[in-house]
Design a protein around this motif. Structure first.
Motif, PDB file in Angstrom:
ATOM      1  N   CYS A 201      78.249 -29.953 -16.563  1.00  0.00           N
ATOM      2  CA  CYS A 201      79.200 -29.243 -17.651  1.00  0.00           C
ATOM      3  C   CYS A 201      79.140 -30.214 -18.918  1.00  0.00           C
TER       4      CYS A 201
ATOM      5  N   TYR B  31      82.378 -27.847 -10.523  1.00  0.00           N
ATOM      6  CA  TYR B  31      81.941 -29.026 -11.561  1.00  0.00           C
ATOM      7  C   TYR B  31      80.609 -29.395 -11.230  1.00  0.00           C
TER       8      TYR B  31
ATOM      9  N   HIS C 129      78.993 -34.685 -13.431  1.00  0.00           N
ATOM     10  CA  HIS C 129      79.340 -33.012 -13.755  1.00  0.00           C
ATOM     11  C   HIS C 129      78.246 -32.462 -14.762  1.00  0.00           C
TER      12      HIS C 129
ATOM     13  N   GLY D  10      86.279 -24.398 -12.249  1.00  0.00           N
ATOM     14  CA  GLY D  10      86.747 -25.539 -11.680  1.00  0.00           C
ATOM     15  C   GLY D  10      88.386 -25.545 -11.089  1.00  0.00           C
TER      16      GLY D  10
ATOM     17  N   ALA E  57      78.735 -26.387 -20.783  1.00  0.00           N
ATOM     18  CA  ALA E  57      79.589 -25.188 -20.802  1.00  0.00           C
ATOM     19  C   ALA E  57      79.913 -24.701 -22.007  1.00  0.00           C
TER      20      ALA E  57
ATOM     21  N   HIS F 128      83.516 -23.703 -17.492  1.00  0.00           N
ATOM     22  CA  HIS F 128      83.530 -24.656 -16.255  1.00  0.00           C
ATOM     23  C   HIS F 128      85.022 -24.889 -15.809  1.00  0.00           C
TER      24      HIS F 128
ATOM     25  N   LEU G 206      76.714 -24.463 -14.759  1.00  0.00           N
ATOM     26  CA  LEU G 206      77.799 -24.934 -15.664  1.00  0.00           C
ATOM     27  C   LEU G 206      77.536 -25.611 -16.756  1.00  0.00           C
TER      28      LEU G 206
END
Length: 232
Positions: free
Chosen positions: A142, A39, A140, A32, A47, A28, A44
């Motif tokens: 991730c 993100y 996000h 990103g 991650a 990520h 992701l």
């Protein structure tokens, strides 16, 4: 301390030594840096480390071994996400396996698309996964974790017993945790940490969590010290 307040002294038995570790580079981080909107991608989700991230982990492992720190660590606490657990076991994992010694691995081979051999728990400190030291929560993917039943076979020697919920109920797709909430969670984490008997503890966590947690401290110090504590 600020000269106006004077220095302070604390007995050693009332202190702990905390080694704060941010995870190695994750997939990520790479995406990103190219595009912040990445993100938001579910590609992701939770991650894992990149090859560079694993190289960073291996280098830190060599360092903690060479400087003697490895033998001092009483406990390793990790955020329950792939990249932090990979970092934790890679840095503070035990010795190579020896024939006739049967101990569960800290990580099985290729856990989390790592293309990495299994990591032994032989002569390593205990490892505990703790939700309080997770990254800033929400939005996000991730930063969303998998179910605990998915993690256990990948990291057999990590203790997940302190995590109350099988699935991730803390991460929300449309609500992002506020920075002051992260700081409060960090203080709660450190208060819990004080109840532990261990004196020298490694904590493997995330940049935002560490930054906002540390930002809650140093207000009674000279501004130059506060800035050292809270430097990203």
């Amino acid at each position: 301390m600020d000269a106006s307040t004077g220095p302070s002294l604390y007995p050693l038995h009332r202190s702990k030594t905390l080694h704060l570790v941010r995870h190695g580079q994750g997939i990520h981080n790479v995406e990103g840096e190219k595009d912040q909107s990445a993100y938001l991608s579910y590609d992701l989700f939770d991650a894992h480390l990149t090859p560079l991230g694993w190289s960073q982990v291996d280098n830190l492992h060599k360092h903690v071994q060479a400087c003697g720190l490895f033998k001092k660590i009483d406990l390793v606490i990790t955020s329950p996400l792939l990249r932090t657990m990979q970092t934790a076991v890679g840095v503070f994992g035990g010795e190579a396996y020896t024939d006739g010694i049967d101990v569960p691995p800290l990580m099985v081979a290729n856990a989390g698309n790592s293309n990495h051999p299994a990591i032994s728990s032989l002569n390593s400190p205990p490892f505990i996964a703790v939700e309080l030291c997770r990254e800033l929560l929400g939005v996000h993917p991730c930063d969303k974790r998998r179910s605990i039943s998915e993690y256990r076979p990948l990291f057999p020697a990590i203790d997940f017993s302190l995590i109350e919920n099988e699935d991730d109920i803390l991460w929300l797709p449309d609500i992002k945790e506020k920075t002051e909430q992260v700081a409060a969670r960090g203080v709660e984490f450190l208060n819990w940490l004080w109840t532990r008997k261990e004196k020298e503890i490694a904590i493997v966590s995330h940049s935002d969590f560490l930054f906002y947690t540390l930002s809650a401290f140093g207000n009674d110090c000279h501004p130059s010290i506060k800035s050292e504590i809270c430097t990203p």
